[in-house]
Scaffold this active site. Structure first.
Site, PDB file in Angstrom:
ATOM      1  N   ASN A  19       0.710  -1.068  -0.031  1.00  0.00           N
ATOM      2  CA  ASN A  19      -0.025   0.116   0.201  1.00  0.00           C
ATOM      3  C   ASN A  19       0.899   1.145  -0.033  1.00  0.00           C
ATOM      4  OD1 ASN A  19      -1.800   2.092   0.707  1.00  0.00           O
ATOM      5  ND2 ASN A  19      -2.185   1.405   2.563  1.00  0.00           N
ATOM      6  N   TRP A  20       0.951   1.927  -1.307  1.00  0.00           N
ATOM      7  CA  TRP A  20       2.042   2.907  -1.294  1.00  0.00           C
ATOM      8  C   TRP A  20       1.338   4.219  -0.906  1.00  0.00           C
ATOM      9  CZ3 TRP A  20       3.664   2.560  -7.047  1.00  0.00           C
ATOM     10  CH2 TRP A  20       4.500   1.447  -7.189  1.00  0.00           C
ATOM     11  N   LYS A  21       0.166   4.294  -0.520  1.00  0.00           N
ATOM     12  CA  LYS A  21      -0.838   5.660   0.188  1.00  0.00           C
ATOM     13  C   LYS A  21      -0.201   6.475  -0.772  1.00  0.00           C
ATOM     14  CE  LYS A  21      -0.143   3.489   4.624  1.00  0.00           C
ATOM     15  NZ  LYS A  21      -0.158   3.433   6.074  1.00  0.00           N
TER      16      LYS A  21
ATOM     17  N   HIS B 290      -9.279   1.309   4.495  1.00  0.00           N
ATOM     18  CA  HIS B 290      -8.158   1.398   5.470  1.00  0.00           C
ATOM     19  C   HIS B 290      -8.497   2.422   6.481  1.00  0.00           C
ATOM     20  CE1 HIS B 290      -4.467   2.557   6.365  1.00  0.00           C
ATOM     21  NE2 HIS B 290      -3.554   1.826   5.633  1.00  0.00           N
TER      22      HIS B 290
ATOM     23  N   GLU C 241      -6.808   4.752   7.642  1.00  0.00           N
ATOM     24  CA  GLU C 241      -6.598   5.943   7.355  1.00  0.00           C
ATOM     25  C   GLU C 241      -7.981   6.743   6.471  1.00  0.00           C
ATOM     26  OE1 GLU C 241      -2.899   5.750   5.320  1.00  0.00           O
ATOM     27  OE2 GLU C 241      -2.095   5.109   7.192  1.00  0.00           O
TER      28      GLU C 241
ATOM     29  N   GLU D 182      -5.622  -4.944  10.542  1.00  0.00           N
ATOM     30  CA  GLU D 182      -4.694  -3.865  10.656  1.00  0.00           C
ATOM     31  C   GLU D 182      -4.937  -3.114  12.092  1.00  0.00           C
ATOM     32  OE1 GLU D 182      -2.616  -2.861   6.833  1.00  0.00           O
ATOM     33  OE2 GLU D 182      -4.403  -1.369   7.072  1.00  0.00           O
TER      34      GLU D 182
ATOM     35  N   GLY E 100       2.366   2.424  10.815  1.00  0.00           N
ATOM     36  CA  GLY E 100       3.173   3.442  10.580  1.00  0.00           C
ATOM     37  C   GLY E 100       4.038   3.865  11.726  1.00  0.00           C
TER      38      GLY E 100
ATOM     39  N   SER F  15       3.303  -2.156  10.225  1.00  0.00           N
ATOM     40  CA  SER F  15       4.619  -2.334  10.372  1.00  0.00           C
ATOM     41  C   SER F  15       5.259  -3.428  10.142  1.00  0.00           C
ATOM     42  CB  SER F  15       5.078  -1.866  12.000  1.00  0.00           C
ATOM     43  OG  SER F  15       4.522  -0.602  12.284  1.00  0.00           O
TER      44      SER F  15
ATOM     45  N   GLY G  74       4.881   1.216   4.688  1.00  0.00           N
ATOM     46  CA  GLY G  74       6.223   1.831   4.593  1.00  0.00           C
ATOM     47  C   GLY G  74       7.156   0.883   3.927  1.00  0.00           C
TER      48      GLY G  74
END
Ligand code: PGA
Length: 252
Positions: free
Chosen positions: A11-13, A97, A99, A169, A175, A214, A236
């Site tokens: 997941n590159w966000k 997600h 976020e 998650e 993160g 993570s 990440g």
């Protein structure tokens, strides 16, 4: 022995221009070409999807979007539909997600519609669920997971449940470098599978439950060896092709 192929999704966000995505994929493809039995996906921003579909064509790397709208079309400025993604030959989509839930008010109700809209368009959804730190501390982890699974999969027929991958998650692990312990990840994944089994034991056995939060090249092997963890959603560490390929290798 499970017959579930592991799924490793990056997941590159909001990272990588098309040019940056191109250099990533050129570095990744040779590093994962021998990863037999592992489903590999990258989830670039909308702007790089078409280029990544082109560059990954014929390889084992699939391309997923990070979000979509639940309706087919309409006056929804800034949104993208399932049909628009499917037209690009995108393989799947991340839905819910944390976020998006926290920063953009993504609701369980919209997510239930998004999951079925994705399936109807032939996209593979990854539905994200997970508790906050305070929910875990209060002992509310299972209550939260039950709620999110019931709501998010509420409109999916029992016989189609395995077409949705569930990403566990924990929000406190995203993160932060604070990866869930193997016991925490296994317990939550097994709990999610038991929830699915409540609707269809056969589909629960086939459905993929992956872990995110993570994950990196150093901790992936231990997490991926857990009996109910069928892959990883990597943030990440998915931005670097060498690290990401090492995580894919750990799934083999
Ligand atoms: P992280 O992100 O690997 O950077 O913790 C995971 C995610 O948000 O899917």
């Amino acid at each position: 022995m499970s017959t579930r192929a592991p799924l490793i999704a990056g997941n590159w966000k909001m990272h990588k221009t098309i040019a940056e995505a191109e250099s990533f994929i050129q570095a990744l493809l040779p590093r994962v070409s021998a990863a037999d039995g592992v489903d590999v996906a990258i989830c670039p921003p909308f702007t790089a999807l078409a280029a990544m579909v082109d560059s990954a064509r014929g390889s084992r790397v699939q391309v997923y979007a990070q979000n979509m709208h639940q309706l087919q079309d309409g006056a929804f400025t800034g949104e993208v539909s399932a049909a628009m993604l499917a037209e690009l030959d995108v393989d799947g989509v991340i839905l819910g997600h944390s976020e998006r839930r926290e920063l953009y008010g993504e609701s369980d109700r919209a997510l239930a519609l998004k999951v079925t809209a994705a399936l109807a368009a032939g996209l593979h959804p990854i539905l994200c669920v997970g508790e906050s730190e305070s929910e875990r501390e209060r002992g509310d982890t299972e209550r939260k997971l039950r709620h999110q699974i019931q709501e998010g999969l509420g409109k999916v027929p029992a016989e189609q449940l395995a077409e949705v991958a569930i990403a566990y998650e924990p929000i406190w692990a995203i993160g932060t470098g604070a990866v869930a312990s193997p016991e925490q990840a296994q317990d939550a994944a097994a709990f999610i599978r038991a929830l699915l089994a409540g609707r269809s034991a056969e589909q629960a056995e086939r459905a993929r439950v992956i872990y995110g939060g993570s994950v990196n090249a150093g901790n992936a092997a231990e997490l991926l060896a857990l009996p109910d963890v069928d892959g990883a959603l990597v943030g990440g560490a998915s931005l670097d092709p060498v690290q990401f390929a090492a995580i894919v290798a750990a799934a083999q």
